[in-house]
Write a protein that holds these residues in place. Structure first.
Motif, short mmCIF file in Angstrom:
data_model
loop_
_atom_site.label_atom_id
_atom_site.label_comp_id
_atom_site.label_asym_id
_atom_site.label_seq_id
_atom_site.Cartn_x
_atom_site.Cartn_y
_atom_site.Cartn_z
N GLN A 100 0.83 -1.21 0.00
CA GLN A 100 0.00 0.00 0.00
C GLN A 100 0.86 1.26 0.00
O GLN A 100 0.54 2.25 -0.67
CB GLN A 100 -0.91 0.00 1.23
CG GLN A 100 -1.86 -1.19 1.28
CD GLN A 100 -2.88 -1.03 2.38
OE1 GLN A 100 -3.63 -0.07 2.42
NE2 GLN A 100 -2.90 -1.99 3.30
N TYR B 132 -6.83 5.61 -0.79
CA TYR B 132 -7.91 6.59 -0.63
C TYR B 132 -7.60 7.55 0.54
O TYR B 132 -8.02 8.71 0.51
CB TYR B 132 -9.23 5.85 -0.43
CG TYR B 132 -9.53 5.00 -1.64
CD1 TYR B 132 -10.15 5.53 -2.76
CD2 TYR B 132 -9.13 3.66 -1.69
CE1 TYR B 132 -10.36 4.76 -3.90
CE2 TYR B 132 -9.35 2.88 -2.81
CZ TYR B 132 -9.96 3.44 -3.92
OH TYR B 132 -10.17 2.68 -5.04
N PHE C 239 -13.69 -0.05 3.91
CA PHE C 239 -12.59 -0.97 4.20
C PHE C 239 -12.50 -1.26 5.70
O PHE C 239 -12.18 -2.39 6.10
CB PHE C 239 -11.26 -0.36 3.71
CG PHE C 239 -10.96 -0.66 2.27
CD1 PHE C 239 -10.62 -1.95 1.87
CD2 PHE C 239 -11.02 0.33 1.31
CE1 PHE C 239 -10.33 -2.23 0.54
CE2 PHE C 239 -10.74 0.06 -0.02
CZ PHE C 239 -10.40 -1.23 -0.41
N ARG D 9 -6.04 0.73 -6.72
CA ARG D 9 -7.45 1.06 -6.54
C ARG D 9 -8.15 0.14 -5.54
O ARG D 9 -9.20 0.51 -5.01
CB ARG D 9 -8.18 0.97 -7.89
CG ARG D 9 -7.74 1.98 -8.92
CD ARG D 9 -8.56 1.85 -10.18
NE ARG D 9 -8.05 2.68 -11.27
CZ ARG D 9 -8.56 2.70 -12.48
NH1 ARG D 9 -9.60 1.93 -12.76
NH2 ARG D 9 -8.04 3.47 -13.40
N VAL D 10 -7.58 -1.04 -5.30
CA VAL D 10 -8.22 -1.97 -4.37
C VAL D 10 -7.51 -1.99 -3.02
O VAL D 10 -7.79 -2.85 -2.19
CB VAL D 10 -8.26 -3.40 -4.96
CG1 VAL D 10 -9.10 -3.43 -6.21
CG2 VAL D 10 -6.85 -3.93 -5.24
N LEU D 11 -6.60 -1.06 -2.79
CA LEU D 11 -5.89 -0.97 -1.51
C LEU D 11 -6.35 0.27 -0.75
O LEU D 11 -6.41 1.37 -1.32
CB LEU D 11 -4.38 -0.93 -1.76
CG LEU D 11 -3.80 -2.17 -2.47
CD1 LEU D 11 -2.32 -1.98 -2.73
CD2 LEU D 11 -4.05 -3.42 -1.65
N VAL E 281 -15.04 5.21 1.07
CA VAL E 281 -14.29 3.99 0.75
C VAL E 281 -13.48 3.53 1.96
O VAL E 281 -13.43 2.33 2.28
CB VAL E 281 -13.36 4.23 -0.47
CG1 VAL E 281 -12.44 3.02 -0.67
CG2 VAL E 281 -14.18 4.46 -1.72
#
Length: 243
Positions: free
Chosen positions: A171, A199, A226, A193-195, A222
């Motif tokens: 990350q 964000y 998570f 984008r998926v970590l 977001v």
């Protein structure tokens, strides 16, 4: 889940932390010390103003990940967690109690760190300090919940520390802190984008240049998503017996 059992678990965790000066020092003093060193190293330059808001979100995430994962593993290896799970309390109550306790610690940590960086080190930011503090708190809570999830995979405190490069290093590399995400190879940009840290850093970068809550609302949502996912994963993977 029971609110009474959740708060009872949170109260027990907070009581243990209150009697552990080393953990308190790591939570509150270590991030301040790191930012002071950076401020001293780059004295007379705009580095602290430019990168300070990002570090306000980054340091608490790392520190809370380590403290939460190690503290949870310590409870497991000493048998405390096993005795707790032998009682009528549910897995959700245990994980939620831990999450609430460390979330409250994260709030205190963010307030202390932001106050120190602005009031003592003199960091100036074009963005709202309240919003920066909000994202810093969410990043710290994210670190706690990731630590809870990581502790479910580790069997010793050493293994819990080993989880840090697995959970956090990818990350840190892809979140846009080193180079803009738009300049990354397309595969790495897609992975970022998926970590979740992506964000957090994106929100802080926007706030540093004066963005409003509306501008970072999607990033905040977001991060909250998570956090919720990490709590669910921690609840479903929590073992009732220590192997």
């Amino acid at each position: 889940m029971s609110a009474r059992l959740t708060w009872a678990t949170a109260g027990r965790v907070l009581s243990q932390v209150r009697h552990d000066p080393r953990t308190i020092a790591i939570l509150l003093l270590l991030p301040c010390l790191l930012l002071w060193l950076i401020s001293w190293m780059f004295e007379g330059t705009p580095v602290l103003d430019q990168f300070g808001p990002l570090l306000l979100g980054l340091f608490p995430l790392i520190v809370m990940f380590i403290v939460t994962s190690v503290a949870t593993l310590r409870e497991r290896t000493t048998g405390t967690l096993e005795r707790l799970m032998a009682s009528p309390i549910g897995k959700g109550d245990v994980i939620a109690g831990y999450a609430v306790a460390f979330a409250l610690l994260a709030v205190v940590q963010a307030v202390v760190l932001t106050s120190f960086t602005v009031g003592v080190l003199g960091m100036n930011s074009r963005g709202s300090l309240g919003l920066i503090m909000l994202v810093a708190v969410l990043d710290a809570i994210l670190g706690s919940t990731l630590g809870l999830a990581a502790s479910a995979l580790a069997r010793t405190e050493f293994q819990a520390v080993q989880m840090m490069p697995v959970f956090l290093f990818p990350q840190l590399i892809t979140c846009g802190l080193l180079i803009p995400r738009a300049a990354m190879p397309s595969v790495l940009e897609a992975i970022s984008r998926v970590l979740p840290l992506t964000y957090g850093i994106d929100a802080l970068q926007r706030l540093e240049v004066g963005a409003t809550f509306t501008d970072v609302r999607d990033d905040v949502l977001v991060i909250v998503g998570f956090i919720t996912l990490a709590v669910v994963v921690g609840s479903t993977t929590l073992r009732r017996r220590t192997p």
